[in-house]
Design a protein around this motif. Sequence first.
Motif, PDB file in Angstrom:
ATOM      1  N   GLY A   1      22.100  -1.695 -38.824  1.00  0.00           N
ATOM      2  CA  GLY A   1      22.539  -3.010 -38.350  1.00  0.00           C
ATOM      3  C   GLY A   1      21.711  -4.153 -38.914  1.00  0.00           C
ATOM      4  N   LEU A   2      22.041  -5.366 -38.494  1.00  0.00           N
ATOM      5  CA  LEU A   2      21.361  -6.578 -38.939  1.00  0.00           C
ATOM      6  C   LEU A   2      20.973  -7.412 -37.726  1.00  0.00           C
ATOM      7  CD1 LEU A   2      23.807  -7.679 -41.787  1.00  0.00           C
ATOM      8  CD2 LEU A   2      21.623  -6.529 -42.105  1.00  0.00           C
ATOM      9  N   ASP A   3      19.836  -8.092 -37.806  1.00  0.00           N
ATOM     10  CA  ASP A   3      19.482  -9.007 -36.721  1.00  0.00           C
ATOM     11  C   ASP A   3      20.243 -10.317 -36.889  1.00  0.00           C
ATOM     12  OD1 ASP A   3      18.192 -10.539 -38.678  1.00  0.00           O
ATOM     13  OD2 ASP A   3      16.222  -9.671 -38.231  1.00  0.00           O
ATOM     14  N   GLY A   4      20.059 -11.222 -35.946  1.00  0.00           N
ATOM     15  CA  GLY A   4      20.822 -12.470 -35.947  1.00  0.00           C
ATOM     16  C   GLY A   4      20.636 -13.288 -37.208  1.00  0.00           C
ATOM     17  N   ALA A   5      19.382 -13.387 -37.678  1.00  0.00           N
ATOM     18  CA  ALA A   5      19.111 -14.172 -38.883  1.00  0.00           C
ATOM     19  C   ALA A   5      19.774 -13.546 -40.098  1.00  0.00           C
ATOM     20  CB  ALA A   5      17.599 -14.286 -39.100  1.00  0.00           C
ATOM     21  N   ALA A   6      19.714 -12.223 -40.203  1.00  0.00           N
ATOM     22  CA  ALA A   6      20.331 -11.541 -41.344  1.00  0.00           C
ATOM     23  C   ALA A   6      21.846 -11.687 -41.313  1.00  0.00           C
ATOM     24  CB  ALA A   6      19.936 -10.067 -41.350  1.00  0.00           C
TER      25      ALA A   6
END
Length: 235
Positions: free
Chosen positions: A192-197
């Motif tokens: 997955g990706l965090d919010g910034a990514a």
Amino acid sequence: QWNSRGSADNPDAAAMAQRLDAVLTDQRRFVADASHQLRTPLTALRLRLENLQSDLGAGGGDPDGRAVDALERAIGEIERLTELVSNLLQLARADARPVTEVVDLVALVGDRVDTWTAIADERGVELHHHPPETSTPVQCVAGAIEQILDNLLDNALAVSSPGERIDVEIDPAGERSQDGFVQLRVVDHGPGLDGAAKADAMRRFWRGDATRPGTGLGLAIVETLASASGGRAVL
């Protein structure tokens, strides 16, 4: 601000908008032309290197294998450049906002899933798809659905480990939401990706993991094709 009467109230703004549109059109045309022209020499160069690699292996002129190894790396770089050129060409075509057409979403998705199932099986990943029983007409740029799915499934497989599952879903059961959209989702179980990514992932040439092969254009193509088709792409 821009009111509904447009250029009659603000001729300077209208002229500026026309100049900007002309510049963007020229840029898109240049990218498309350059990408198209680059594909032929890249293909020819790859063929020459592959022939040289074959000759070295057959002739025994590379006892320690260093030349063949160097050629393999060069061929790999050419493959990466060829992919980049192809992706730039796709973006240029999508940015031009070509005429849309009505297609059967269920049929197109089923066809792409059939193709990618064989690739998923080779990697030990399970590709699940339970399509609606009836056809689902949607309006999109020609070839957009196929290219969107190819990019999303390629990304999903890249982050999926053997034994994991990828779901391709058309919701809600092919019915349209209140705003007239049909949702097409590709769901994987990667890191997955965090919010910034997530905010950066649709940006052209952005890559979350530089150790994996890729050009950083896949999700940009997805978003551009979705937008050109009157839809939207969401992570």
